[in-house]
Design an enzyme around this catalytic site. Structure first.
Site, PDB file in Angstrom:
ATOM      1  N   HIS A  43     -17.333  -5.437 -34.399  1.00 28.14           N
ATOM      2  CA  HIS A  43     -17.880  -4.378 -33.551  1.00 28.14           C
ATOM      3  C   HIS A  43     -17.155  -3.062 -33.824  1.00 28.14           C
ATOM      4  O   HIS A  43     -16.015  -3.038 -34.299  1.00 28.14           O
ATOM      5  CB  HIS A  43     -17.778  -4.749 -32.067  1.00 28.14           C
ATOM      6  CG  HIS A  43     -16.365  -4.827 -31.560  1.00 28.14           C
ATOM      7  ND1 HIS A  43     -15.615  -3.712 -31.264  1.00 28.14           N
ATOM      8  CD2 HIS A  43     -15.574  -5.891 -31.314  1.00 28.14           C
ATOM      9  CE1 HIS A  43     -14.418  -4.074 -30.843  1.00 28.14           C
ATOM     10  NE2 HIS A  43     -14.357  -5.400 -30.878  1.00 28.14           N
TER      11      HIS A  43
ATOM     12  N   GLU B 242     -14.340 -13.190 -28.579  1.00 26.04           N
ATOM     13  CA  GLU B 242     -12.992 -12.931 -29.069  1.00 26.04           C
ATOM     14  C   GLU B 242     -12.032 -13.951 -28.480  1.00 26.04           C
ATOM     15  O   GLU B 242     -12.336 -14.630 -27.491  1.00 26.04           O
ATOM     16  CB  GLU B 242     -12.571 -11.505 -28.692  1.00 26.04           C
ATOM     17  CG  GLU B 242     -11.198 -11.078 -29.169  1.00 26.04           C
ATOM     18  CD  GLU B 242     -10.988 -11.154 -30.676  1.00 26.04           C
ATOM     19  OE1 GLU B 242     -10.983 -12.281 -31.225  1.00 26.04           O
ATOM     20  OE2 GLU B 242     -10.794 -10.107 -31.307  1.00 26.04           O
TER      21      GLU B 242
END
Length: 186
Positions: A10, A80
């Site tokens: 990202h 994550e």
């Protein structure tokens, strides 16, 4: 067997800019991050993806959208690393209390251990290896570094030695049927 697996981290958030461990906190992209995600789309122009999987967090989903990628599905396994008690802290802040702390060996209290993350990566790899064509995975820095390590059948701590910037592209592939890291952090 997937032709290539494109790993897309990202784009920038306030926390990534500050070096804060950003696991499950849903932090938005910065304006600069949004622009970088749009440029990512230009870099991907002409690449066909049979499957695009995204982390469910907004920073990954928005990066995919701005890069003109349509997520085929969201995968919790692409979240994550769960930083538990270290969420929102920088490595220097953590090392004030644990001077020898290394995420890739030690994991985090109240969060995930390296073997937990390796198991998630192995599930994603098993799924993408069933796909014919290219695959894109839009996710986060540490999970993608761990995924690259597991792709080449290395211990997860190899990921600790692979720098991956925000908005970066990496490619996993095969060379003579051996899993390789074809391009990294471009």
């Amino acid at each position: 067997m997937a032709d290539e697996v494109w790993l897309l981290r990202h784009a920038e958030t306030e926390w990534s800019r500050a070096g804060k461990h950003t696991g499950r906190t849903d932090v938005a992209l910065t304006d600069e991050g949004r622009e970088a995600a749009r440029r990512l789309g230009e870099r991907l122009a002409g690449v066909d993806f049979a499957l695009v999987l995204c982390s469910p967090l907004s920073r990954a989903r928005e990066t995919a959208q701005l890069a003109n990628l349509e997520c085929s599905g969201l995968r919790d396994d692409l979240l994550e690393w769960d930083y538990g008690e270290y969420e929102g802290l920088t490595t220097p802040e953590i090392r004030e209390h644990r001077p020898d702390w290394f995420l890739w060996d030690d994991g985090v209290p109240g969060g995930e251990m390296p073997h937990d993350v390796a198991a998630r990566c192995d599930r994603v790899i098993a799924e993408v290896r069933t796909v014919e064509g290219n695959v894109a995975l839009v996710a986060h820095g540490h999970i993608l570094r761990a995924l690259a390590a597991r792709w080449v059948e290395a211990p997860i701590d190899l990921g600790g030695r692979l720098h991956l910037g925000t908005g970066a592209v990496s490619v996993l592939a095969y060379e003579r049927e051996v899993a390789v890291i074809s391009r990294w952090n471009t």
